[in-house]
Write an enzyme that holds these catalytic residues in place. Structure first.
Site, PDB file in Angstrom:
ATOM      1  N   TYR A  56     -43.542 -16.748   2.080  1.00 29.94           N
ATOM      2  CA  TYR A  56     -42.695 -15.948   2.972  1.00 29.94           C
ATOM      3  C   TYR A  56     -42.378 -14.638   2.279  1.00 29.94           C
ATOM      4  O   TYR A  56     -41.966 -14.646   1.116  1.00 29.94           O
ATOM      5  CB  TYR A  56     -41.399 -16.699   3.307  1.00 29.94           C
ATOM      6  CG  TYR A  56     -41.292 -16.907   4.796  1.00 29.94           C
ATOM      7  CD1 TYR A  56     -41.090 -15.809   5.631  1.00 29.94           C
ATOM      8  CD2 TYR A  56     -41.462 -18.160   5.369  1.00 29.94           C
ATOM      9  CE1 TYR A  56     -41.048 -15.970   7.001  1.00 29.94           C
ATOM     10  CE2 TYR A  56     -41.431 -18.325   6.738  1.00 29.94           C
ATOM     11  CZ  TYR A  56     -41.216 -17.230   7.558  1.00 29.94           C
ATOM     12  OH  TYR A  56     -41.193 -17.381   8.907  1.00 29.94           O
ATOM     13  N   GLU A  58     -40.695 -11.572   3.882  1.00 28.74           N
ATOM     14  CA  GLU A  58     -39.998 -10.566   4.703  1.00 28.74           C
ATOM     15  C   GLU A  58     -39.596  -9.369   3.848  1.00 28.74           C
ATOM     16  O   GLU A  58     -39.088  -9.534   2.738  1.00 28.74           O
ATOM     17  CB  GLU A  58     -38.766 -11.193   5.361  1.00 28.74           C
ATOM     18  CG  GLU A  58     -39.124 -12.110   6.516  1.00 28.74           C
ATOM     19  CD  GLU A  58     -37.899 -12.701   7.199  1.00 28.74           C
ATOM     20  OE1 GLU A  58     -36.774 -12.488   6.722  1.00 28.74           O
ATOM     21  OE2 GLU A  58     -38.088 -13.386   8.215  1.00 28.74           O
ATOM     22  N   ASP A 202     -54.162   5.100  19.919  1.00 31.30           N
ATOM     23  CA  ASP A 202     -54.465   3.677  19.778  1.00 31.30           C
ATOM     24  C   ASP A 202     -55.978   3.557  19.628  1.00 31.30           C
ATOM     25  O   ASP A 202     -56.713   3.602  20.609  1.00 31.30           O
ATOM     26  CB  ASP A 202     -53.960   2.911  21.002  1.00 31.30           C
ATOM     27  CG  ASP A 202     -54.190   1.409  20.870  1.00 31.30           C
ATOM     28  OD1 ASP A 202     -54.936   0.994  19.959  1.00 31.30           O
ATOM     29  OD2 ASP A 202     -53.630   0.652  21.697  1.00 31.30           O
ATOM     30  N   THR A 228     -55.990  -2.165  15.752  1.00 31.36           N
ATOM     31  CA  THR A 228     -56.266  -3.530  15.328  1.00 31.36           C
ATOM     32  C   THR A 228     -57.213  -3.437  14.137  1.00 31.36           C
ATOM     33  O   THR A 228     -57.804  -2.389  13.864  1.00 31.36           O
ATOM     34  CB  THR A 228     -56.948  -4.353  16.436  1.00 31.36           C
ATOM     35  OG1 THR A 228     -58.145  -3.679  16.822  1.00 31.36           O
ATOM     36  CG2 THR A 228     -56.040  -4.521  17.648  1.00 31.36           C
ATOM     37  N   LYS A 231     -61.775  -5.310  15.245  1.00 33.11           N
ATOM     38  CA  LYS A 231     -62.827  -4.877  16.182  1.00 33.11           C
ATOM     39  C   LYS A 231     -63.934  -4.169  15.384  1.00 33.11           C
ATOM     40  O   LYS A 231     -64.525  -4.805  14.525  1.00 33.11           O
ATOM     41  CB  LYS A 231     -62.210  -4.053  17.298  1.00 33.11           C
ATOM     42  CG  LYS A 231     -61.204  -4.916  18.106  1.00 33.11           C
ATOM     43  CD  LYS A 231     -60.500  -4.187  19.232  1.00 33.11           C
ATOM     44  CE  LYS A 231     -59.454  -5.113  19.868  1.00 33.11           C
ATOM     45  NZ  LYS A 231     -58.676  -4.427  20.918  1.00 33.11           N
ATOM     46  N   ARG A 237     -58.135 -10.783  12.288  1.00 33.81           N
ATOM     47  CA  ARG A 237     -57.290 -10.429  13.438  1.00 33.81           C
ATOM     48  C   ARG A 237     -55.937  -9.964  12.919  1.00 33.81           C
ATOM     49  O   ARG A 237     -55.188 -10.739  12.334  1.00 33.81           O
ATOM     50  CB  ARG A 237     -57.098 -11.630  14.370  1.00 33.81           C
ATOM     51  CG  ARG A 237     -58.390 -12.302  14.792  1.00 33.81           C
ATOM     52  CD  ARG A 237     -58.193 -13.166  16.019  1.00 33.81           C
ATOM     53  NE  ARG A 237     -58.103 -12.326  17.179  1.00 33.81           N
ATOM     54  CZ  ARG A 237     -59.149 -11.806  17.813  1.00 33.81           C
ATOM     55  NH1 ARG A 237     -60.365 -12.041  17.398  1.00 33.81           N
ATOM     56  NH2 ARG A 237     -58.972 -11.033  18.856  1.00 33.81           N
TER      57      ARG A 237
HETATM   58  C1  PLP Z   1     -57.493  -4.747  21.547  1.00 34.44           C
HETATM   59  C2  PLP Z   1     -56.530  -3.666  21.852  1.00 34.44           C
HETATM   60  C3  PLP Z   1     -55.152  -3.831  21.659  1.00 34.44           C
HETATM   61  C4  PLP Z   1     -54.485  -5.159  21.435  1.00 34.44           C
HETATM   62  O1  PLP Z   1     -54.843  -5.901  20.400  1.00 34.44           O
HETATM   63  P1  PLP Z   1     -54.488  -7.463  20.341  1.00 34.44           P
HETATM   64  O2  PLP Z   1     -54.769  -7.727  18.921  1.00 34.44           O
HETATM   65  O3  PLP Z   1     -55.401  -8.135  21.310  1.00 34.44           O
HETATM   66  O4  PLP Z   1     -53.048  -7.636  20.691  1.00 34.44           O
HETATM   67  C5  PLP Z   1     -54.326  -2.736  21.836  1.00 34.44           C
HETATM   68  N1  PLP Z   1     -54.824  -1.562  22.213  1.00 34.44           N
HETATM   69  C6  PLP Z   1     -56.129  -1.372  22.441  1.00 34.44           C
HETATM   70  C7  PLP Z   1     -56.620  -0.038  22.856  1.00 34.44           C
HETATM   71  C8  PLP Z   1     -57.019  -2.417  22.287  1.00 34.44           C
HETATM   72  O5  PLP Z   1     -58.316  -2.232  22.548  1.00 34.44           O
END
Ligand code: PLP
Length: 422
Positions: A56, A58, A202, A228, A231, A237
């Site tokens: 843990y 935090e 994003d 993220t 990807k 993840r």
């Molecule tokens: C995949 C994605 C997210 C969210 O990610 P999660 O890990 O699935 O919560 C947010 N914004 C964009 C543009 C994404 O493609």
């Protein structure tokens, strides 16, 4: 089959172990075209499955609410330093559990419930968390949405500017989840500056392309970069928020204690490894190969009579509009799945069908590029897609199983990172 690969798991829980083994086989034998997916390296997998998960932690390195952090602090500090170096930013927070909580932390940092926020509409390629109605971000905030132009499938930056000046949103999100074209971060920056908005890029989908120099970077243009890590960046993840020094405190406070408790340290370790891998010359080649493959695949699909949103791609992603075919997106996606080609059905801009039964399928090249397929293979991939969509229209299951065998045969020659050799 996985007894030797996961000996403890197989001994303790053979049922669960059999599911994992089946998934390994599925990921090995199929052609995975979902643009938000990838194959992580064996090193990332190992780092993500360590005893770091027993702690843990935090707080932040040097400022924890629990003792015994001497190793965890080093792991997190390393991930942070690598993120800053790779993306050229002042500050990085590697604790968000995933992309959606990362974005929620941005709202917490810069807006109050009821404030106006602006993002691309979900059916136009934006993400749920950019203020779309069914998301918490669209019910707790007043989400206003921009889109793409009907004919071109491209963003009209003048229209976005007019809307931003009329609405004066607290936050503007750029980026999305089904955008095949380059995002002009400088254009968004000038709009956000005029409107007095915090600008968030994003880059969840394209973070790996940015790291590898195959897409322009938002660093220096935007207030916050949200991404993220799983990807195109090819990590576990998880997610990261990156920003200029002036926003560092607000972002850190929003993630913890604002939104989350203890960080997932095993994921932080996996992120650190992925960032190390993404800083190698081989990753630059990977990112450029992802784009080259996508462009070649788009060209091959156009030659086979497919209609692509925006007419093609600049990145890793292709949105196929099946409106002119006899097969809607969901039927096509399910047929492709039976043919061993894994995609997702997706809305296309100005879709005349419902979101749960839309007109498009969304594909991408991150996974196949991780397995070593190159531009010469893309005509064959396009052939498989064309034949499967055709078979779906005719209800020809036999044709789908023929494709599935061909796919498995080719994919066997391209072992995936992190998977056992069959
Ligand atoms: C995949 C994605 C997210 C969210 O990610 P999660 O890990 O699935 O919560 C947010 N914004 C964009 C543009 C994404 O493609």
């Amino acid at each position: 089959m996985s007894a030797s690969r996961h000996p403890a798991l197989s001994a303790t829980d053979p049922e669960l172990a059999s599911f994992v083994a089946a998934e390994e086989t599925l990921q090995a034998e199929t052609l995975r075209l979902i643009p938000s997916e990838n194959y992580v390296s064996a090193a990332v997998l190992e780092a993500s499955g360590t005893v770091l998960q027993n702690k843990y932690s935090e707080g932040y390195p040097g400022r924890r609410y629990y003792e015994g952090q001497q190793n965890i602090d080093r792991v997190e500090a390393l991930a942070v330093e690598r993120a800053k170096g790779l993306f050229g930013v002042d500050h990085a927070n590697v604790q968000p559990y995933s992309g959606s909580p990362a974005n929620l932390a941005v709202y917490l940092a810069f807006a109050k419930p009821g404030d106006t926020v602006m993002g691309m509409a979900l059916p136009m390629g934006g993400h749920l968390t950019h203020g779309w109605g069914v998301s918490a971000t669209g019910s707790w905030f007043r989400g206003v949405q921009y889109g793409v132009q009907p004919g071109t499938g491209l963003i009209d930056y003048d229209a976005v500017r007019d809307q931003a000046l009329a609405e004066r949103p607290k936050i503007i999100f750029c980026g999305g989840t089904a955008l095949p074209r380059t995002i002009d971060f400088a254009a968004f920056a000038s709009i956000a500056e005029e409107a007095g908005s915090v600008l968030v890029a994003d880059v969840a989908h394209i973070a790996g392309l940015i790291a590898g120099g195959a897409h322009p970077s938002p660093a220096g243009h935007v207030d916050v970069i949200s991404t993220t890590t799983h990807k195109t960046l090819r990590g576990p993840r998880g997610a990261m928020l990156m920003c200029r020094e002036e926003h560092a405190k607000a972002i850190d406070k929003a993630v913890f204690p604002g939104l989350q408790g203890g960080p997932h340290n095993q994921t932080t370790a996996g992120i650190a490894v992925a960032l190390h891998e993404a800083a190698q010359p081989a990753f630059v080649s990977y990112a450029h190969a992802v784009v080259a493959n996508a462009k070649a695949l788009a060209q091959a699909l156009l030659e086979r009579g497919f209609d692509l949103v925006s007419g093609g791609t600049d990145n890793h992603l292709i949105l196929i509009d099946l409106t002119g075919k006899d097969v809607p997106g969901k039927v096509a996606a399910k047929a492709l799945d039976r043919a061993g080609i894994v995609v997702n059905y997706n809305t296309v801009p100005f879709d005349t069908r419902k979101p749960f039964d839309p007109s498009g399928i969304r594909i991408g090249t991150p996974s196949l590029t991780s397995r070593g397929l190159g531009v010469d293979h893309m005509p064959r991939v396009a052939d498989w897609i064309a034949r499967a969509v055709d078979a779906a229209a005719k209800g020809d299951e036999q044709a789908l199983s023929v494709i599935r065998a061909e796919v498995a045969d080719i994919m066997a020659a391209f072992p995936a990172p992190g998977l056992p050799l069959s």
